[in-house]
Design a protein around this motif. Structure first.
Motif, PDB file in Angstrom:
ATOM      1  N   ILE A 260       6.681  19.999 -25.159  1.00 13.84           N
ATOM      2  CA  ILE A 260       6.194  20.233 -26.516  1.00 13.84           C
ATOM      3  C   ILE A 260       4.868  20.978 -26.434  1.00 13.84           C
ATOM      4  O   ILE A 260       3.980  20.597 -25.664  1.00 13.84           O
ATOM      5  N   SER A 261       4.717  22.027 -27.213  1.00 18.90           N
ATOM      6  CA  SER A 261       3.519  22.869 -27.166  1.00 18.90           C
ATOM      7  C   SER A 261       3.007  23.129 -28.579  1.00 18.90           C
ATOM      8  O   SER A 261       3.723  22.928 -29.570  1.00 18.90           O
ATOM      9  N   GLY A 262       1.759  23.581 -28.668  1.00 17.99           N
ATOM     10  CA  GLY A 262       1.163  23.881 -29.955  1.00 17.99           C
ATOM     11  C   GLY A 262       1.588  25.242 -30.472  1.00 17.99           C
ATOM     12  O   GLY A 262       1.855  26.167 -29.697  1.00 17.99           O
ATOM     13  N   VAL A 263       1.641  25.372 -31.799  1.00 15.98           N
ATOM     14  CA  VAL A 263       2.017  26.634 -32.443  1.00 15.98           C
ATOM     15  C   VAL A 263       0.986  26.926 -33.532  1.00 15.98           C
ATOM     16  O   VAL A 263       0.885  26.191 -34.519  1.00 15.98           O
ATOM     17  N   ALA A 264       0.240  28.010 -33.352  1.00 17.46           N
ATOM     18  CA  ALA A 264      -0.873  28.325 -34.248  1.00 17.46           C
ATOM     19  C   ALA A 264      -0.402  29.119 -35.459  1.00 17.46           C
ATOM     20  O   ALA A 264      -0.755  30.290 -35.651  1.00 17.46           O
ATOM     21  N   VAL A 265       0.406  28.493 -36.285  1.00 15.50           N
ATOM     22  CA  VAL A 265       0.835  29.134 -37.529  1.00 15.50           C
ATOM     23  C   VAL A 265      -0.411  29.389 -38.386  1.00 15.50           C
ATOM     24  O   VAL A 265      -1.231  28.491 -38.561  1.00 15.50           O
ATOM     25  N   PRO A 266      -0.587  30.579 -38.907  1.00 19.16           N
ATOM     26  CA  PRO A 266      -1.769  30.823 -39.751  1.00 19.16           C
ATOM     27  C   PRO A 266      -1.727  29.941 -41.005  1.00 19.16           C
ATOM     28  O   PRO A 266      -0.684  29.788 -41.629  1.00 19.16           O
ATOM     29  N   GLY A 267      -2.858  29.343 -41.324  1.00 24.68           N
ATOM     30  CA  GLY A 267      -2.933  28.488 -42.499  1.00 24.68           C
ATOM     31  C   GLY A 267      -2.381  27.098 -42.283  1.00 24.68           C
ATOM     32  O   GLY A 267      -2.442  26.250 -43.178  1.00 24.68           O
ATOM     33  N   HIS A 268      -1.849  26.827 -41.104  1.00 25.46           N
ATOM     34  CA  HIS A 268      -1.281  25.514 -40.800  1.00 25.46           C
ATOM     35  C   HIS A 268      -1.261  25.374 -39.276  1.00 25.46           C
ATOM     36  O   HIS A 268      -1.760  26.238 -38.561  1.00 25.46           O
ATOM     37  N   PHE A 269      -0.716  24.290 -38.774  1.00 27.05           N
ATOM     38  CA  PHE A 269      -0.538  24.148 -37.328  1.00 27.05           C
ATOM     39  C   PHE A 269       0.667  23.254 -37.110  1.00 27.05           C
ATOM     40  O   PHE A 269       0.828  22.229 -37.789  1.00 27.05           O
ATOM     41  N   LEU A 270       1.526  23.667 -36.175  1.00 24.40           N
ATOM     42  CA  LEU A 270       2.739  22.922 -35.858  1.00 24.40           C
ATOM     43  C   LEU A 270       2.808  22.680 -34.356  1.00 24.40           C
ATOM     44  O   LEU A 270       1.983  23.192 -33.595  1.00 24.40           O
ATOM     45  N   VAL A 271       3.793  21.897 -33.934  1.00 19.35           N
ATOM     46  CA  VAL A 271       4.120  21.818 -32.515  1.00 19.35           C
ATOM     47  C   VAL A 271       5.586  22.215 -32.357  1.00 19.35           C
ATOM     48  O   VAL A 271       6.361  22.197 -33.320  1.00 19.35           O
ATOM     49  N   ARG A 272       5.918  22.584 -31.143  1.00 25.33           N
ATOM     50  CA  ARG A 272       7.250  23.152 -30.874  1.00 25.33           C
ATOM     51  C   ARG A 272       7.869  22.439 -29.682  1.00 25.33           C
ATOM     52  O   ARG A 272       7.234  22.276 -28.644  1.00 25.33           O
ATOM     53  N   TYR A 273       9.111  22.031 -29.832  1.00 22.00           N
ATOM     54  CA  TYR A 273       9.853  21.306 -28.795  1.00 22.00           C
ATOM     55  C   TYR A 273      10.948  22.231 -28.279  1.00 22.00           C
ATOM     56  O   TYR A 273      11.856  22.602 -29.012  1.00 22.00           O
ATOM     57  N   ASP A 274      10.853  22.611 -27.001  1.00 19.96           N
ATOM     58  CA  ASP A 274      11.821  23.534 -26.405  1.00 19.96           C
ATOM     59  C   ASP A 274      12.732  22.807 -25.423  1.00 19.96           C
ATOM     60  O   ASP A 274      12.255  22.091 -24.531  1.00 19.96           O
ATOM     61  N   SER A 275      14.030  23.009 -25.576  1.00 21.65           N
ATOM     62  CA  SER A 275      14.990  22.552 -24.571  1.00 21.65           C
ATOM     63  C   SER A 275      15.754  23.776 -24.097  1.00 21.65           C
ATOM     64  O   SER A 275      15.626  24.859 -24.682  1.00 21.65           O
ATOM     65  N   PRO A 276      16.568  23.654 -23.046  1.00 20.05           N
ATOM     66  CA  PRO A 276      17.352  24.813 -22.598  1.00 20.05           C
ATOM     67  C   PRO A 276      18.336  25.306 -23.656  1.00 20.05           C
ATOM     68  O   PRO A 276      18.816  26.443 -23.581  1.00 20.05           O
ATOM     69  N   PHE A 277      18.621  24.458 -24.655  1.00 16.17           N
ATOM     70  CA  PHE A 277      19.667  24.796 -25.619  1.00 16.17           C
ATOM     71  C   PHE A 277      19.144  25.045 -27.035  1.00 16.17           C
ATOM     72  O   PHE A 277      19.839  25.670 -27.844  1.00 16.17           O
ATOM     73  N   GLU A 278      17.955  24.574 -27.321  1.00 20.73           N
ATOM     74  CA  GLU A 278      17.507  24.606 -28.711  1.00 20.73           C
ATOM     75  C   GLU A 278      15.981  24.553 -28.772  1.00 20.73           C
ATOM     76  O   GLU A 278      15.323  24.009 -27.885  1.00 20.73           O
ATOM     77  N   THR A 279      15.431  25.111 -29.845  1.00 23.38           N
ATOM     78  CA  THR A 279      13.998  24.990 -30.137  1.00 23.38           C
ATOM     79  C   THR A 279      13.847  24.434 -31.544  1.00 23.38           C
ATOM     80  O   THR A 279      14.496  24.904 -32.484  1.00 23.38           O
ATOM     81  N   LEU A 280      12.991  23.415 -31.653  1.00 24.90           N
ATOM     82  CA  LEU A 280      12.686  22.851 -32.956  1.00 24.90           C
ATOM     83  C   LEU A 280      11.175  22.835 -33.147  1.00 24.90           C
ATOM     84  O   LEU A 280      10.412  22.719 -32.181  1.00 24.90           O
ATOM     85  N   TRP A 281      10.729  22.963 -34.383  1.00 25.55           N
ATOM     86  CA  TRP A 281       9.312  22.871 -34.708  1.00 25.55           C
ATOM     87  C   TRP A 281       9.067  21.544 -35.429  1.00 25.55           C
ATOM     88  O   TRP A 281       9.961  21.044 -36.142  1.00 25.55           O
ATOM     89  N   ILE A 282       7.889  20.989 -35.247  1.00 21.87           N
ATOM     90  CA  ILE A 282       7.557  19.678 -35.810  1.00 21.87           C
ATOM     91  C   ILE A 282       6.232  19.800 -36.543  1.00 21.87           C
ATOM     92  O   ILE A 282       5.298  20.449 -36.048  1.00 21.87           O
TER      93      ILE A 282
END
Length: 280
Positions: free
Chosen positions: A187-209
């Motif tokens: 799980i890594s950080g995602v610097a969305v402008p105006g907000h902040f999310l985290v991102r979960y990467d697997s070999p098959f799928e990516t989801l944002w939280i």
């Protein structure tokens, strides 16, 4: 400048009640002495004389910030891959709390992560893992968004987020990331402008939280809608993992903006100088 003895330092501190025109040289000597002057200045900071007390506290603050800036300089010199998010987050918190002991809060994060780990299984799908983390962080531990005091500086100090269980998007995301690291999750950080999310990467799928929204799970389409709703173009870079350097710089930038909003110009300039160290 020679190294001052304890007696000389104590004598200089006693002169803090001098008229202002005589103070420049005294303060220069005390600042040049560095950490050695702190015990005597801390003592003077409790003086019943408000003039001495105020001057001593100002000098203590200058010396502590100098120490913090040196620590940030060393941190900023690291390569991006060497930077530790937890170290950086606690460095930011030291701006407001110079005597902070990170070990106390690291132990609390260890405890939370250990409790979550007991409910995780190797065969779980990503969504199930996220549900377990969310249930524990937000329902059990009570982490929540601070919508009432969003622009409170305390929301940028990670130990206060842990203590108060409230934060803003980026610091709640940092809590999520620090727990994820302890759980060895991608799980890594995602610097969305105006907000902040985290991102979960697997070999098959990516989801944002979205930790600011109790860990709501977002698809790419959801993220694109979020960007458009905030008036930003849909750019791939906005949804990619960001570096630790970018996360710490953004926490500091948010904190500087809070101080500007509060009219604390000197504090804003201090914090902006730390941002420049990170991104120069």
């Amino acid at each position: 400048m020679k190294v001052l003895t304890d007696g000389e330092l104590r004598a200089l501190v006693r002169l803090l009640d001098e008229e202002e025109k005589n103070l420049v040289l005294i303060e220069e000597h005390l600042l040049a002495a560095g950490p050695a002057a702190l015990p005597y200045l801390n003592e003077a900071a409790q003086s019943p004389d408000p003039v001495v007390r105020g001057r001593a506290r100002q000098l203590v603050a200058k010396l502590r910030f100098r120490e913090l800036k040196d620590a940030f300089r060393r941190y900023a010199a690291l390569a991006d891959w060497e930077m530790d998010l937890e170290t950086g987050a606690f460095l930011v918190a030291r701006y407001g709390y110079p005597d902070l002991d990170p070990a106390v809060y690291a132990a609390e994060l260890d405890r939370i992560a250990a409790n979550i780990a007991r409910n995780l299984r190797d065969e779980m799908y990503m969504e199930d893992v996220i549900d377990v983390i969310n249930e524990h962080l937000f329902a059990v531990e009570g982490f929540r968004p601070d919508n009432r005091r969003f622009y409170d500086p305390e929301n940028s100090y990670i130990h206060r987020v842990i203590e108060r269980r409230t934060g803003i998007p980026i610091t709640l995301s940092v809590i999520y990331l620090l727990i994820a690291k302890r759980l060895d999750l991608p799980i890594s950080g995602v610097a969305v402008p105006g907000h902040f999310l985290v991102r979960y990467d697997s070999p098959f799928e990516t989801l944002w939280i979205d930790p600011f929204n109790e860990g709501a799970i977002l698809s790419r389409e959801d993220c694109e809608e979020l960007l458009q709703a905030m008036g930003y173009p849909v750019i791939e870079e906005y949804l990619r993992p960001c570096t630790v350097r970018q996360i710490i710089a953004r926490i500091l930038t948010n904190l500087a903006q809070v101080f500007i909003r509060e009219g604390e110009k000197a504090k804003a300039e201090d914090v902006q100088s730390l941002v420049r160290l990170l991104i120069s």
